[in-house]
Design an enzyme around this catalytic site. Structure first.
Site, PDB file in Angstrom:
ATOM      1  N   HIS A  24       0.814  -1.222   0.000  1.00 39.24           N
ATOM      2  CA  HIS A  24       0.000   0.000   0.000  1.00 39.24           C
ATOM      3  C   HIS A  24       0.849   1.274   0.000  1.00 39.24           C
ATOM      4  CE1 HIS A  24      -3.598  -2.285   0.442  1.00 39.24           C
ATOM      5  NE2 HIS A  24      -3.341  -2.690   1.668  1.00 39.24           N
ATOM      6  N   ASP A  61      -2.749 -10.812  -2.194  1.00 39.45           N
ATOM      7  CA  ASP A  61      -3.284 -10.254  -0.953  1.00 39.45           C
ATOM      8  C   ASP A  61      -4.756  -9.881  -1.163  1.00 39.45           C
ATOM      9  OD1 ASP A  61      -1.973  -8.781   1.738  1.00 39.45           O
ATOM     10  OD2 ASP A  61      -3.776  -7.787   1.007  1.00 39.45           O
ATOM     11  N   HIS A  63      -6.263  -7.274  -0.265  1.00 35.11           N
ATOM     12  CA  HIS A  63      -6.385  -5.850  -0.580  1.00 35.11           C
ATOM     13  C   HIS A  63      -5.590  -5.534  -1.850  1.00 35.11           C
ATOM     14  CE1 HIS A  63      -6.781  -6.120   3.886  1.00 35.11           C
ATOM     15  NE2 HIS A  63      -7.820  -5.343   3.641  1.00 35.11           N
ATOM     16  N   ASP A 148      -4.338 -12.680   3.969  1.00 26.04           N
ATOM     17  CA  ASP A 148      -5.565 -12.179   4.576  1.00 26.04           C
ATOM     18  C   ASP A 148      -6.814 -12.490   3.749  1.00 26.04           C
ATOM     19  OD1 ASP A 148      -4.525 -10.475   2.690  1.00 26.04           O
ATOM     20  OD2 ASP A 148      -4.529  -8.703   3.957  1.00 26.04           O
TER      21      ASP A 148
END
Length: 212
Positions: A24, A61, A63, A148
């Site tokens: 991120h 991931d 996200h 995740d």
């Protein structure tokens, strides 16, 4: 950087246990638990220090890796594909975002998606994108390996199981036919789940090396 050098020079996969995660973070700011964008840094190192010309990044991931995409989308030497829950934090990663050089492929998954949803898209879209007819034989592949997306992880709503990460690892290595792959740890917040999925990922890497 050590993992990049090892994987490229030996042809064996490497796993960098990086913390905090990185995908991120942008050039200007950290966000989402991330300070430095490890996948972008590794790619830049491979290009500038090792002289590589074709880098593929696959991010599984839950996200979207907005920081990695922000760096990759304008770089013709890099391709990135990401599977992620959408819409969801960081609210980027639409499938219409393809990059300046058509070098971005986002696979947006709705909440409660599982391997029956992701599997066909992983095989038919993501794998050919990182190495296919119009992007043959990348010098190096970087996998942003977040865990995740596990069903036991309460931070999101994707329903993968540890064995699904073993399958993805196996299929990446089989598709490429070589071990010039660097896995870098991203998210994952259920300790039992991430431990099992990580171990299954590494087991597939070890099997690949032994079979070679």
């Amino acid at each position: 950087m050590d993992a990049v050098e090892y994987a490229y020079k030996t042809g064996r996969p490497a796993f960098a246990l990086t913390r905090p995660p990185g995908h991120h973070a942008t050039m200007a700011t950290g966000m989402g638990f991330c300070i430095f964008c490890n996948a972008a840094i590794a790619s830049a190192y491979a290009i500038k220090e090792l002289g590589l010309s074709k880098i593929s990044i696959l991010d599984w991931d839950v996200h979207h890796g907005n920081g990695t995409e922000a760096w990759a989308k304008s770089n013709p030497q890099v391709r990135m594909t990401s599977s992620h829950q959408y819409p969801f934090y960081p609210f980027t990663g639409a499938e219409t975002d393809v990059g300046m050089h058509n070098n971005i492929k986002n696979v947006a998954l709705s909440a409660e998606s599982n391997w029956s949803t992701l599997g066909p898209r992983f095989r038919n879209e993501m794998l050919p994108f990182i190495s296919g007819e119009d992007w043959e034989e990348p010098d190096l592949v970087i996998v942003s390996a977040g865990y995740d997306a596990l069903s036991v992880d309460s931070l999101a709503q994707i329903e993968l199981e540890p064995k699904d990460f073993a399958t993805m690892t196996q299929e990446i290595l089989k598709h490429l036919g070589h071990g010039r792959v660097v896995f870098g740890l991203e998210g994952g917040y259920n300790l039992d789940g991430i431990s099992e999925a990580f171990a299954m990922t590494v087991d597939e890497c070890i099997k690949f090396v032994r079979e070679k």
